[in-house]
Design a protein around this motif. Structure first.
Motif, PDB file in Angstrom:
ATOM      1  N   ARG A 241       0.720  -1.310  -0.130  1.00  0.00           N
ATOM      2  CA  ARG A 241      -0.065   0.209  -0.363  1.00  0.00           C
ATOM      3  C   ARG A 241       1.030   1.756   0.001  1.00  0.00           C
ATOM      4  O   ARG A 241       0.728   2.484  -0.740  1.00  0.00           O
ATOM      5  N   ASN A 242       2.075   1.476   1.218  1.00  0.00           N
ATOM      6  CA  ASN A 242       2.612   2.526   1.284  1.00  0.00           C
ATOM      7  C   ASN A 242       3.402   2.939   0.097  1.00  0.00           C
ATOM      8  O   ASN A 242       3.939   4.261  -0.177  1.00  0.00           O
ATOM      9  N   ARG A 243       3.481   1.618  -1.013  1.00  0.00           N
ATOM     10  CA  ARG A 243       4.436   2.096  -2.212  1.00  0.00           C
ATOM     11  C   ARG A 243       3.817   3.526  -3.158  1.00  0.00           C
ATOM     12  O   ARG A 243       4.214   4.071  -3.150  1.00  0.00           O
ATOM     13  N   LEU A 244       2.456   3.369  -3.224  1.00  0.00           N
ATOM     14  CA  LEU A 244       1.568   4.115  -3.901  1.00  0.00           C
ATOM     15  C   LEU A 244       1.251   5.016  -3.364  1.00  0.00           C
ATOM     16  O   LEU A 244       1.051   6.274  -3.500  1.00  0.00           O
ATOM     17  N   LEU A 245       1.249   5.308  -1.649  1.00  0.00           N
ATOM     18  CA  LEU A 245       1.163   5.957  -0.639  1.00  0.00           C
ATOM     19  C   LEU A 245       2.415   7.758  -1.356  1.00  0.00           C
ATOM     20  O   LEU A 245       1.912   8.467  -1.331  1.00  0.00           O
ATOM     21  N   ALA A 288      -2.573  -9.694   1.917  1.00  0.00           N
ATOM     22  CA  ALA A 288      -2.218  -8.563   2.322  1.00  0.00           C
ATOM     23  C   ALA A 288      -1.974  -8.508   0.482  1.00  0.00           C
ATOM     24  O   ALA A 288      -2.246  -6.896   0.729  1.00  0.00           O
ATOM     25  N   TYR A 289      -1.899  -8.562   0.501  1.00  0.00           N
ATOM     26  CA  TYR A 289      -1.471  -8.661  -1.476  1.00  0.00           C
ATOM     27  C   TYR A 289      -2.682  -8.070  -2.337  1.00  0.00           C
ATOM     28  O   TYR A 289      -2.213  -6.887  -2.527  1.00  0.00           O
ATOM     29  N   LEU A 290      -3.784  -8.250  -1.767  1.00  0.00           N
ATOM     30  CA  LEU A 290      -4.950  -8.169  -2.929  1.00  0.00           C
ATOM     31  C   LEU A 290      -5.497  -6.718  -1.537  1.00  0.00           C
ATOM     32  O   LEU A 290      -5.685  -5.365  -1.842  1.00  0.00           O
ATOM     33  N   ARG A 291      -5.650  -6.720  -0.310  1.00  0.00           N
ATOM     34  CA  ARG A 291      -6.485  -5.216   0.297  1.00  0.00           C
ATOM     35  C   ARG A 291      -4.242  -4.466   0.234  1.00  0.00           C
ATOM     36  O   ARG A 291      -5.127  -3.107  -0.168  1.00  0.00           O
ATOM     37  N   GLY A 292      -4.164  -5.119  -0.401  1.00  0.00           N
ATOM     38  CA  GLY A 292      -2.722  -3.421   0.361  1.00  0.00           C
ATOM     39  C   GLY A 292      -3.004  -3.049  -1.405  1.00  0.00           C
ATOM     40  O   GLY A 292      -2.445  -2.271  -1.386  1.00  0.00           O
ATOM     41  N   LEU A 293      -2.986  -3.516  -2.271  1.00  0.00           N
ATOM     42  CA  LEU A 293      -2.938  -3.505  -4.033  1.00  0.00           C
ATOM     43  C   LEU A 293      -4.659  -2.411  -3.787  1.00  0.00           C
ATOM     44  O   LEU A 293      -4.865  -0.730  -4.349  1.00  0.00           O
ATOM     45  N   ARG A 294      -5.961  -2.750  -3.390  1.00  0.00           N
ATOM     46  CA  ARG A 294      -6.683  -2.323  -3.318  1.00  0.00           C
ATOM     47  C   ARG A 294      -6.816  -1.220  -2.659  1.00  0.00           C
ATOM     48  O   ARG A 294      -7.321   0.212  -3.551  1.00  0.00           O
ATOM     49  N   ASP A 295      -6.482  -1.316  -1.348  1.00  0.00           N
ATOM     50  CA  ASP A 295      -6.066   0.778  -0.491  1.00  0.00           C
ATOM     51  C   ASP A 295      -4.689   1.361  -1.550  1.00  0.00           C
ATOM     52  O   ASP A 295      -4.955   2.925  -1.554  1.00  0.00           O
ATOM     53  N   GLY A 296      -4.191   0.963  -2.277  1.00  0.00           N
ATOM     54  CA  GLY A 296      -2.986   1.978  -2.672  1.00  0.00           C
ATOM     55  C   GLY A 296      -4.026   2.075  -3.944  1.00  0.00           C
ATOM     56  O   GLY A 296      -3.681   3.409  -4.058  1.00  0.00           O
ATOM     57  N   ARG A 297      -4.146   1.979  -4.560  1.00  0.00           N
ATOM     58  CA  ARG A 297      -4.911   1.939  -5.848  1.00  0.00           C
ATOM     59  C   ARG A 297      -5.620   3.414  -5.595  1.00  0.00           C
ATOM     60  O   ARG A 297      -6.510   3.862  -6.397  1.00  0.00           O
ATOM     61  N   LEU A 299      -6.344   5.209  -3.269  1.00  0.00           N
ATOM     62  CA  LEU A 299      -5.001   6.520  -2.826  1.00  0.00           C
ATOM     63  C   LEU A 299      -4.476   7.035  -4.299  1.00  0.00           C
ATOM     64  O   LEU A 299      -4.498   9.033  -4.491  1.00  0.00           O
ATOM     65  N   VAL A 300      -4.708   6.005  -5.644  1.00  0.00           N
ATOM     66  CA  VAL A 300      -4.314   6.553  -6.459  1.00  0.00           C
ATOM     67  C   VAL A 300      -5.416   7.215  -7.264  1.00  0.00           C
ATOM     68  O   VAL A 300      -5.361   8.675  -7.910  1.00  0.00           O
ATOM     69  N   ARG A 301      -6.561   6.680  -7.178  1.00  0.00           N
ATOM     70  CA  ARG A 301      -8.013   7.553  -7.980  1.00  0.00           C
ATOM     71  C   ARG A 301      -8.076   8.814  -7.072  1.00  0.00           C
ATOM     72  O   ARG A 301      -8.128   9.302  -7.934  1.00  0.00           O
ATOM     73  N   ALA A 302      -7.688   8.667  -6.259  1.00  0.00           N
ATOM     74  CA  ALA A 302      -8.098   9.742  -5.201  1.00  0.00           C
ATOM     75  C   ALA A 302      -7.067  11.217  -5.678  1.00  0.00           C
ATOM     76  O   ALA A 302      -7.868  11.782  -5.631  1.00  0.00           O
ATOM     77  N   ALA A 303      -6.162  10.646  -5.408  1.00  0.00           N
ATOM     78  CA  ALA A 303      -5.188  11.977  -5.870  1.00  0.00           C
ATOM     79  C   ALA A 303      -5.674  12.695  -7.328  1.00  0.00           C
ATOM     80  O   ALA A 303      -5.111  13.904  -7.442  1.00  0.00           O
ATOM     81  N   ALA A 304      -5.855  11.595  -8.841  1.00  0.00           N
ATOM     82  CA  ALA A 304      -6.734  11.775  -9.766  1.00  0.00           C
ATOM     83  C   ALA A 304      -7.898  12.651  -9.801  1.00  0.00           C
ATOM     84  O   ALA A 304      -7.683  14.103 -10.962  1.00  0.00           O
ATOM     85  N   ARG A 305      -7.961  12.970  -8.291  1.00  0.00           N
ATOM     86  CA  ARG A 305      -9.637  13.313  -8.844  1.00  0.00           C
ATOM     87  C   ARG A 305      -8.836  15.414  -7.881  1.00  0.00           C
ATOM     88  O   ARG A 305      -9.690  16.542  -7.984  1.00  0.00           O
ATOM     89  N   THR A 306      -7.676  15.093  -7.943  1.00  0.00           N
ATOM     90  CA  THR A 306      -6.967  16.510  -7.256  1.00  0.00           C
ATOM     91  C   THR A 306      -5.992  16.858  -8.077  1.00  0.00           C
ATOM     92  O   THR A 306      -5.250  16.128  -8.568  1.00  0.00           O
ATOM     93  N   ALA A 307      -5.814  18.400  -7.443  1.00  0.00           N
ATOM     94  CA  ALA A 307      -4.528  18.417  -8.045  1.00  0.00           C
ATOM     95  C   ALA A 307      -3.272  18.121  -7.775  1.00  0.00           C
ATOM     96  O   ALA A 307      -2.872  18.100  -7.015  1.00  0.00           O
ATOM     97  N   PRO A 308      -2.624  17.393  -8.474  1.00  0.00           N
ATOM     98  CA  PRO A 308      -0.891  16.474  -8.355  1.00  0.00           C
ATOM     99  C   PRO A 308      -0.414  17.607  -8.133  1.00  0.00           C
ATOM    100  O   PRO A 308      -0.273  18.239  -8.148  1.00  0.00           O
ATOM    101  N   ARG A 309       0.468  17.065  -6.727  1.00  0.00           N
ATOM    102  CA  ARG A 309       2.230  17.720  -6.400  1.00  0.00           C
ATOM    103  C   ARG A 309       2.984  17.258  -7.308  1.00  0.00           C
ATOM    104  O   ARG A 309       3.535  15.604  -7.327  1.00  0.00           O
ATOM    105  N   ASN A 310       3.321  17.594  -8.558  1.00  0.00           N
ATOM    106  CA  ASN A 310       4.817  17.346  -9.274  1.00  0.00           C
ATOM    107  C   ASN A 310       6.499  17.867  -9.230  1.00  0.00           C
ATOM    108  O   ASN A 310       6.719  18.619  -9.144  1.00  0.00           O
ATOM    109  N   VAL A 311       6.565  16.517  -7.717  1.00  0.00           N
ATOM    110  CA  VAL A 311       7.944  17.090  -7.229  1.00  0.00           C
ATOM    111  C   VAL A 311       8.949  16.878  -8.049  1.00  0.00           C
ATOM    112  O   VAL A 311      10.136  17.101  -8.022  1.00  0.00           O
ATOM    113  N   GLU A 312       8.831  15.456  -8.596  1.00  0.00           N
ATOM    114  CA  GLU A 312      10.032  14.173  -8.968  1.00  0.00           C
ATOM    115  C   GLU A 312       9.560  14.081 -10.382  1.00  0.00           C
ATOM    116  O   GLU A 312       8.396  13.304 -10.834  1.00  0.00           O
ATOM    117  N   ARG A 313       9.648  15.007 -11.185  1.00  0.00           N
ATOM    118  CA  ARG A 313       9.696  14.392 -12.786  1.00  0.00           C
ATOM    119  C   ARG A 313      11.029  13.152 -13.272  1.00  0.00           C
ATOM    120  O   ARG A 313      11.980  13.641 -12.648  1.00  0.00           O
TER     121      ARG A 313
END
Length: 315
Positions: A241-245, A288-297, A299-313
């Motif tokens: 999960r935290n890799r995607l966070l 844990a694999y399925l829960r981690g992927l679910r919750d990480g994604r 977070l990704v979907r929630a971030a896509a609905r807001t302005a991204p923070r472009n820190v590292e290109r």
């Protein structure tokens, strides 16, 4: 060990405990701190009996005990311990896992390195139970979010990467800690050290190994798991999960989508750290694999609905 004073406290060692009183007794109690140092033990509540064990041990050893009402996670526990250390006047903070053992010479080397360079995030070499290096520098590869030891750099020359320092043991100045604001508590467990390292580098700090050694205590509370190589369900879940966070917090939108796409493959690699036998004998790694992927994604979907923070290109 002397009590020290707010004006003269040279450094503080911060140890976060969760049901780890036996490890504290075996490892932290072996430290012989000078009069201008203090050990701050943070107990993340796991039960009344364990709480009393930590309280009694701290009183016996002369430690500063911070007894939390709940489990704040590694980052939250370390932040609480660091806040108390800063109140006591510590100029250098040393974080140490309860299942890790450091000798006096190595501890002094870490503290002295930070005193010489307040913008240094200093790490020791961490040895596993068989004496082989468990941590001797590590990198996060930004193309897909895979972590590899420093020894892999020659093999992956030219690949975009960022160094990171393990949370198992590190030292930094009080000034740098304040500048960074400590750990990001959104992680709870795992990847908070990668995130802290990222922000330290962004602030102009440098990461380095110093001439110091820490040993894992293979007689700790997870001895059975270590013998079988299997990891806990929480280990798998939070690493996946935290890799995607981290990606959501620190990378640009393009990189986030790339990391999300490679998440199943990388997550399976996390499961394999515990060996293949567990994958056919227990449902827990897969859960844990399925829960981690679910919750990480999520977070990704929630971030896509807001302005991204472009820190590292990436190029």
């Amino acid at each position: 060990m002397g009590a020290g004073s707010a004006q003269a406290l040279r450094f503080a060692v911060i140890v976060v405990s969760f049901a780890s009183s036996d490890l504290l007794r075996r490892n932290a109690a072996a430290l012989e701190l000078p009069d201008d140092a203090r050990l701050v033990v943070v107990d993340c509540f796991s039960g009344e009996a364990e709480r009393e064990q930590v309280r009694a041990l701290a009183a016996q050893q002369g430690w500063e005990a911070l007894l939390l009402d709940a489990n704040a996670g590694f980052g939250g526990g370390t932040n609480a311990g660091a806040a108390r250390a800063l109140q006591l006047g510590a100029r250098v903070l040393v974080a140490l896992n309860p299942d890790a053992r450091i000798d006096d010479r190595s501890l002094e080397a870490l503290v002295a390195a930070v005193e010489a360079d307040p913008m240094l995030l200093a790490s020791p070499t961490v040895l596993s139970g068989d004496g082989s290096p468990w941590f001797a520098g590590s990198d996060l590869y930004l193309a897909d979010g895979v972590t590899r030891g420093a020894a892999a750099r020659e093999r992956f020359q030219g690949a975009p990467r960022r160094e990171w320092a393990t949370g198992a043991c590190f030292a930094m100045s009080a000034a740098l800690w304040r500048r960074l604001g400590g750990f990001d508590e959104d992680y709870f467990l795992y990847w908070e050290d990668i995130d802290l390292s990222h922000r330290a580098l962004d602030q102009g700090a440098r990461l380095a190994l110093v001439d110091a050694v820490v040993e894992h205590d293979w007689g700790g509370t997870q001895e059975r798991e270590r013998r079988s190589r299997a990891k806990s369900e929480l280990y798998y879940y939070y690493n996946i999960r935290n890799r995607l966070l981290y990606a959501v917090k620190r990378l640009d939108a393009q990189a986030v989508q790339r990391w999300s796409g490679s998440a199943p493959r990388v997550a399976y690699g996390v499961l394999k750290r515990g060996g293949r036998r567990q994958l056919v004998t227990s449902v827990r790694p897969w859960r844990a694999y399925l829960r981690g992927l679910r919750d990480g994604r999520r977070l990704v979907r929630a971030a896509a609905r807001t302005a991204p923070r472009n820190v590292e290109r990436l190029p």
